[in-house]
Design an enzyme around this catalytic site. Structure first.
Site, PDB file in Angstrom:
ATOM      1  CE  LYS A  89      -0.956   1.619  12.015  1.00  0.00           C
ATOM      2  NZ  LYS A  89      -0.389   0.710  12.849  1.00  0.00           N
ATOM      3  CG  HIS A 113      -0.359  -0.165   2.649  1.00  0.00           C
ATOM      4  ND1 HIS A 113       0.454   0.673   2.947  1.00  0.00           N
ATOM      5  CD2 HIS A 113      -0.433  -1.029   3.533  1.00  0.00           C
ATOM      6  CE1 HIS A 113       0.754   0.582   4.196  1.00  0.00           C
ATOM      7  NE2 HIS A 113       0.366  -0.775   4.763  1.00  0.00           N
ATOM      8  CB  CYS A 122       2.963  -7.522  18.089  1.00  0.00           C
ATOM      9  SG  CYS A 122       1.812  -6.061  18.255  1.00  0.00           S
ATOM     10  CB  CYS A 128       0.475  -9.187  20.868  1.00  0.00           C
ATOM     11  SG  CYS A 128      -0.490  -8.644  19.364  1.00  0.00           S
ATOM     12  CB  CYS A 169      -1.855  -5.566  21.515  1.00  0.00           C
ATOM     13  SG  CYS A 169      -1.110  -5.105  20.379  1.00  0.00           S
ATOM     14  CG  HIS A 210      -2.664  -6.320  16.748  1.00  0.00           C
ATOM     15  ND1 HIS A 210      -1.319  -6.255  16.617  1.00  0.00           N
ATOM     16  CD2 HIS A 210      -2.494  -6.732  15.040  1.00  0.00           C
ATOM     17  CE1 HIS A 210      -0.416  -6.469  15.851  1.00  0.00           C
ATOM     18  NE2 HIS A 210      -1.293  -6.756  14.658  1.00  0.00           N
ATOM     19  CE  LYS A 252      -6.371  -6.795   2.564  1.00  0.00           C
ATOM     20  NZ  LYS A 252      -5.658  -8.209   2.483  1.00  0.00           N
ATOM     21  CG  HIS A 279       4.177  -1.271   2.003  1.00  0.00           C
ATOM     22  ND1 HIS A 279       2.784  -1.933   2.016  1.00  0.00           N
ATOM     23  CD2 HIS A 279       4.575  -1.920   3.374  1.00  0.00           C
ATOM     24  CE1 HIS A 279       2.399  -2.645   2.993  1.00  0.00           C
ATOM     25  NE2 HIS A 279       3.497  -2.650   3.898  1.00  0.00           N
TER      26      HIS A 279
HETATM   27  O1  ME8 Z   1       7.295  -4.360   9.859  1.00  0.00           O
HETATM   28  N1  ME8 Z   1       2.500   5.366   6.591  1.00  0.00           N
HETATM   29  O2  ME8 Z   1       6.565  -4.863   7.974  1.00  0.00           O
HETATM   30  P1  ME8 Z   1       5.525  -4.161   7.437  1.00  0.00           P
HETATM   31  C1  ME8 Z   1       3.953   5.099   6.250  1.00  0.00           C
HETATM   32  N2  ME8 Z   1       8.372  -6.890   8.377  1.00  0.00           N
HETATM   33  N3  ME8 Z   1       4.555   4.007   6.308  1.00  0.00           N
HETATM   34  C2  ME8 Z   1       3.841   2.961   6.458  1.00  0.00           C
HETATM   35  C3  ME8 Z   1       2.706   2.720   6.861  1.00  0.00           C
HETATM   36  C4  ME8 Z   1       2.096   4.179   6.911  1.00  0.00           C
HETATM   37  N4  ME8 Z   1       0.703   4.164   7.063  1.00  0.00           N
HETATM   38  N5  ME8 Z   1       2.117   1.762   6.924  1.00  0.00           N
HETATM   39  C5  ME8 Z   1       3.325   0.833   6.680  1.00  0.00           C
HETATM   40  C6  ME8 Z   1       7.378  -4.898   9.212  1.00  0.00           C
HETATM   41  N6  ME8 Z   1       4.586   1.740   6.375  1.00  0.00           N
HETATM   42  C7  ME8 Z   1       8.456  -6.036   9.148  1.00  0.00           C
HETATM   43  C8  ME8 Z   1       9.812  -5.061   9.050  1.00  0.00           C
HETATM   44  S1  ME8 Z   1      12.414  -4.993   8.603  1.00  0.00           S
HETATM   45  C9  ME8 Z   1      13.792  -5.843   9.126  1.00  0.00           C
HETATM   46  C10 ME8 Z   1      11.232  -5.940   9.071  1.00  0.00           C
HETATM   47  C11 ME8 Z   1       5.598   1.118   5.970  1.00  0.00           C
HETATM   48  O3  ME8 Z   1       4.983  -4.732   6.298  1.00  0.00           O
HETATM   49  C12 ME8 Z   1       6.797   1.778   6.876  1.00  0.00           C
HETATM   50  O4  ME8 Z   1       7.994   1.711   6.399  1.00  0.00           O
HETATM   51  O5  ME8 Z   1       4.504  -4.042   8.499  1.00  0.00           O
HETATM   52  C13 ME8 Z   1       6.879   0.869   8.158  1.00  0.00           C
HETATM   53  O6  ME8 Z   1       7.884   0.783   8.987  1.00  0.00           O
HETATM   54  C14 ME8 Z   1       6.631  -0.471   7.320  1.00  0.00           C
HETATM   55  O7  ME8 Z   1       5.788  -0.006   6.114  1.00  0.00           O
HETATM   56  C15 ME8 Z   1       6.010  -1.751   8.010  1.00  0.00           C
HETATM   57  O8  ME8 Z   1       6.031  -2.685   7.060  1.00  0.00           O
END
Ligand code: ME8
Length: 642
Positions: free
Chosen positions: A296, A19, A130, A127, A144, A147, A299, A22
């Site tokens: 926030k 999304h 998380c 959790c 949490c 969540h 989904k 990312h």
């Molecule tokens: O946490 N606004 O993966 P994830 C801005 N796999 N950036 C956002 C966002 C938002 N509303 N939502 C998500 C993980 N992001 C782990 C990471 S690293 C070794 C492991 C972006 O798929 C932002 O970069 O939940 C956030 O830190 C990341 O997606 C979380 O991605």
């Protein structure tokens, strides 16, 4: 030897489709990567997917697939997305890649040898969302905070990482290196967390509960906790410990993340590195959240914004520009499509797009595409040049501080300077009275555009490369260097300057309102069919129309009019005309001088808001707003349309 630069994004979980959040983080990393290329560094840019753990198993079950099938599919979606967002990553890592799994096991063995891993029985609040244990204190109303669910009580024997051993070292490291975690608010957040005793970290899950993970090298009955596995991607992708890329790039490693994963990156990861005998990363760059309607994105709420949908509607570079211009790095931002449209129309279509188009049109009109050399310069020329050269330094300062929005604001100030310079210098007047002076003016416009195109490249690479191509530059895209931009007059066009088709089509702000309600509720009663098309006219009637090319030389407001602008139009041999046009809502007056238009020249004059209009401009209206009709290449003012 050129400097090195290494940038990473988080590796994203494959339990959800990509999304806008990312997309933002990855575009930030891409902008930084491109900026450092522009600065002459040898860069490495890593992204990837995080594929182990409970969450992924649950998502795969939901989708009726095995974890392997499921992770292949969703990881594939991320891998397909990045080229479509023009992301310049060098590598894409998956935590299911064999080489990564091996590195995780090697590091676990190293840490174990150091006696930093022990086995212990533990009962705690867990959790599943998380995938971690919570302390009572961290819960909000017993739930949490992420969540909104009460955690489960889990009692099991597990392996623990002695993180507490590194608490003092970490506090000292953060204190001595103020830019280790930035911006400052997140550094303070980590320090505040570290002011309480740090607990050891549970780094295993029994296989009886979870099989989808990396087996511990010292106990076959356990898999590695997903964070201990995932963080290691940043070194395994470089070929730790022997790989040349690891030797080259690890010392300059920088991570980009959002605030949600500050704790694993700001605390677990430096402690893990220290224990394994690896130097800490250089910077952790932390940004805020994109929110939708002050909440926030999620989904379950159904407000997830999909990047490709926006790119399809508005184009990739407007999307990239909007994200980088709108968010102050470190703070939260509200996403709105209307704000995106406004930025696209004002900054891209009006300011930058029109500047490029009017400038190139002038090189064609007055010099047949061949850039003239500059003669002696006056005060105004020098002022423009100084601002443009100084911009490079200002821009670099902001980029190094991750103040992307400020870097863009500085570029747009210079864009506005050039637009003003054109209006003041009035090349269309110089063309008649001072041809030598015209050469200097056109040359200064070209040089400033060369700098602007270079500096916007990290943000809107495809558009910047188009401009560089139109300007006839040899050093385009990743071949362009800041040091060369600083040298005024360095590059002569390698080919005649090209004509500029519109770079950024405008979007009608009312589009959504018009399109929103279902057609059935919006339809007006249909009129008789014959009224829908204008009735046919004879060729003789058509011949009565006198259509001519004109060049707008001035545009002024008409007091109290929301829609009209008063234009002065150069008609070549004939005297200049005043034309009142209903284009104020679609074009900024500063950007109009120099634009060639098509004029109905034999209409009876009419008075509009007290001003006599001696003709009518032709424009096309569609969903994207109003588009002035203009010849595809510079035509002589006054030329008749045949
Ligand atoms: O946490 N606004 O993966 P994830 C801005 N796999 N950036 C956002 C966002 C938002 N509303 N939502 C998500 C993980 N992001 C782990 C990471 S690293 C070794 C492991 C972006 O798929 C932002 O970069 O939940 C956030 O830190 C990341 O997606 C979380 O991605």
């Amino acid at each position: 030897m050129s400097e090195k630069f290494y940038i990473t994004t988080p590796i994203y979980y494959v339990n959800a489709e990509p999304h806008i959040g990312h997309a933002y983080t990855t575009i930030v990393a891409d902008v930084l990567n491109r900026f450092h290329k522009l600065a002459g560094s040898n860069t490495f840019f890593l992204t990837g997917t995080d594929e182990h753990g409970d969450k992924i198993v649950a998502a795969a079950e939901n989708a009726g697939q095995t974890p392997k099938e499921y992770t292949d599919r969703i990881s594939g979606m991320f891998q397909d997305l990045w080229p479509r967002l023009n992301i310049s990553n060098n590598a894409f890592i998956r935590t299911t890649d064999a080489y990564h799994q091996e590195t995780v096991q090697n590091i676990l063995s190293l840490v174990k040898e150091k006696d930093d891993i022990y086995f212990s029985e533990y009962e705690g609040l867990y959790c599943f969302g998380c995938e971690r244990f919570y302390t009572e204190k961290e819960l909000v109303d017993g739930k949490c905070p992420d969540h909104q669910k009460e955690p489960d009580i889990i009692k099991e024997a597990n392996y623990f990482f002695r993180m507490s051993r590194y608490q003092e070292w970490l506090i000292e490291h953060i204190t001595e290196n103020p830019s280790f975690i930035r911006p400052e608010r997140y550094r303070n957040e980590v320090l505040s967390f570290l002011s309480e005793p740090l607990e050891d970290l549970c780094i295993s899950r029994p296989k009886s509960r979870l099989k989808w993970g990396i087996t511990l090298p010292f106990d076959e009955d356990f898999v590695t906790y997903v964070w201990f596995d995932a963080l290691i991607n940043y070194v395994s992708a470089l070929g730790y410990p022997e790989g040349a890329a690891f030797q080259d790039f690890w010392p300059v490693a920088q991570h980009v993340i959002a605030k949600d994963i500050l704790k694993p990156h700001g605390i677990y990861w430096p402690c893990m590195l220290k224990s394994a005998g690896i130097e800490p990363y250089q910077h952790l760059n932390v940004h805020g959240y994109w929110n939708i309607n002050a909440g926030k994105m999620s989904k379950s709420v159904g407000n997830v914004v999909e990047p490709l949908e926006l790119v399809d509607i508005y184009g990739l570079d407007p999307f990239r520009y909007f994200l980088m211009r709108e968010m102050a790095f470190g703070l939260d931002s509200e996403f709105s499509e209307d704000a995106l449209v406004q930025r696209l129309n004002a900054d891209l279509a009006n300011d930058l797009g029109n500047l490029v188009s009017r400038s190139l049109t002038m090189v064609h009109k007055y010099f047949e595409g061949a850039l003239p050399s500059a003669g002696p310069s006056n005060e105004e020329d020098e002022a423009l040049k100084n601002n443009a050269v100084l911009l490079i330094e200002i821009y670099q300062g902001h980029m190094n501080q991750l103040a992307f929005h400020k870097a863009l604001m500085a570029v747009w100030e210079v864009i506005s300077d050039v637009n003003k310079y054109i209006d003041q210098m009035a090349p269309w007047v110089l063309a008649k009275s001072e041809p030598e002076r015209l050469k200097t003016v056109i040359n200064h416009i070209f040089e400033t555009l060369r700098i602007v195109a270079g500096l916007v490249w990290p943000f809107i690479p495809a558009s910047a490369e188009k401009i560089q191509e139109q300007l006839g530059l040899t050093h385009k895209g990743d071949q362009c260097r800041l040091v060369d931009l600083r040298t005024w007059g360095l590059e002569k066009p390698a080919h005649p300057i090209l004509k500029a088709p519109g770079l950024f089509p405008r979007i009608d702000l009312k589009r959504k309102e018009k399109d929103a309600p279902p057609a059935a509720t919006k339809k007006k009663p249909r009129k008789a069919k014959t009224d829908e098309k204008p009735s046919a006219i004879s060729f003789k009637d058509f011949q009565k129309l006198d259509l001519r090319i004109g060049v707008i030389i001035a545009a002024e407001e008409i007091p109290d009019s929301k829609k009209l602008l008063k234009l002065t139009v150069d008609m070549g041999e004939e005297r200049e005309r005043t034309v009142v046009a209903g284009i104020k809502e679609h074009y900024r007056k500063e950007t109009l001088p120099g634009v060639q238009v098509l004029l109905v020249a034999n209409l009876e004059p009419v008075k509009l808001m007290g001003v006599e209009s001696q003709g009518m401009l032709l424009a096309a209206g569609d969903k994207g707003g109003l588009h002035l009709i203009t010849p595809d290449s510079a035509a002589m003012p006054g030329a008749r349309v045949k």
